[in-house]
Design a protein around this motif. Sequence first.
Motif, PDB file in Angstrom:
ATOM      1  N   THR A 113     -47.826 -22.493 -79.152  1.00 46.04           N
ATOM      2  CA  THR A 113     -48.345 -23.854 -78.982  1.00 46.04           C
ATOM      3  C   THR A 113     -47.774 -24.803 -80.035  1.00 46.04           C
ATOM      4  N   ALA A 161     -53.845 -28.061 -77.407  1.00 46.71           N
ATOM      5  CA  ALA A 161     -53.535 -26.639 -77.253  1.00 46.71           C
ATOM      6  C   ALA A 161     -53.392 -25.953 -78.612  1.00 46.71           C
ATOM      7  N   LEU A 184     -48.281 -26.233 -70.405  1.00 45.01           N
ATOM      8  CA  LEU A 184     -49.609 -25.945 -70.946  1.00 45.01           C
ATOM      9  C   LEU A 184     -50.358 -24.929 -70.075  1.00 45.01           C
ATOM     10  N   SER A 196     -55.688 -22.918 -80.095  1.00 39.66           N
ATOM     11  CA  SER A 196     -55.082 -21.685 -80.615  1.00 39.66           C
ATOM     12  C   SER A 196     -55.573 -21.391 -82.024  1.00 39.66           C
ATOM     13  N   SER A 220     -51.554 -21.169 -71.243  1.00 34.15           N
ATOM     14  CA  SER A 220     -52.928 -20.686 -71.093  1.00 34.15           C
ATOM     15  C   SER A 220     -52.952 -19.317 -70.423  1.00 34.15           C
TER      16      SER A 220
END
Length: 453
Positions: free
Chosen positions: A179, A206, A410, A210, A414
């Motif tokens: 990320t 993000a 993104l 994380s 994920s």
Amino acid sequence: MNLRPACSRPGRRAVFALSQILLALALAGQAQAWTGDARTCAVAPPLDPSQPLSIRTAVAAAVCQRAGQQRRSGLVTQSQAALDRAQGRRQPSLSFDASVGSSTEVGNTQALTARLSWVLFDFGATSAAVRQNRDALAATLQEQDADVLDTIADTALRFTAAQLAQGRLDAAVLNLRTTQDSLAAAQARVGAGAASVTEQLQAQTAVNQSRLDHARAFNEAVVARGALAQAIGLASGDLQARLDTDDTESALALQAVDVRALVDEARERHPRVLAARARLDEVASRQSAIRSERWGSVGLGVSAGRDRTTTESSTRPEAAASLTWSIPLFDRADREARLLDAMGDARVRESRLDDARRLSEAQVWREGHTLVGERRALRESRLVQASAEQALRAANERFRLGVAGFRDILNAQSLVTAARFQASDADARVRQAQWRLAAATGRLGPLGVGLAR
């Protein structure tokens, strides 16, 4: 009944020969003392918290840290002592008496006497008592084995839990780096005017997520390492070493799972079952000993000595021997009550043996099928992780070519994050299921060699 052949004032040679026989019997009784093979807890060498730690090393350090192991070792010592006492009943009893006295009739007296008493035959009572105590010792040893298995299984589960936490932490670190790289790319695109600030904010979100996952994973790793450190005798915060996978886990991972065969093995060879069977044999031997008491025992009594008085100038040698059959006449009510108590105890122990077998069967059946399912889940989780990482690489390439948006990256990140966590969890679950199955079976691979007899 008392059959007493006696000889008065035998010659010096007869007295000397009888004394030599008494001495030889005493030495023989000492030479035939039983020596057992009672296992005791061996304290493992101190661990170096900075050196890599494997399950084998952790188990070696954990076994003797348990207070239950120390208590069980004491019970083994007590059972061994009881067996030694039962064995000692087969040996003769020898005593020496020396006395000095004075009276108005004979003056001063001096006497030295050696006495031997030996139960020659007791209609199987001693043999039954020896079998009873030997079965009790065997049961105690098997119970000790069961405690060792529980300790090994608990330590292995703590070790794999620490590995699981470390795996999740490693995955969180990798996800954070991914990320952060995406955030750097988004910042570069915003600076070049090729992307909106929205993409940069999404990338920053993000990264923050994380970091949150990383903080939780780090805390879980600290807690799991602390629990493992306590099990192996270290302070909670002292374990900083890397957790290795050694040949012990490799052997368990390659072990085929035949649930029905493992169930049959556990029902017959698990220390819990063996201990219950030995306890049942113990009470059967107690019944035999009680039944044998009705006939009494046949014993030999021998004495030899010398005495001297001031009224006589010479020393008088003396010797005597007797053969005695002692039969209890009025203890029938007590004996039958003890026999009835032993028979009731036998029924209780039979039920405990059945319970031990059913418990072992249920545990092996549950853990065996659990392991089969976890292995299948591990294979699927690895496929999911590989697919997610491939999808992320494809999204990055499409984003570089300008045919995909930042949201696609993104979404792919994920999926990769979830897949990495799932793969780490699945791997740890397989390890834990392997150790639980091994403990339920009664053997823990290379660590359990020699426990089942």
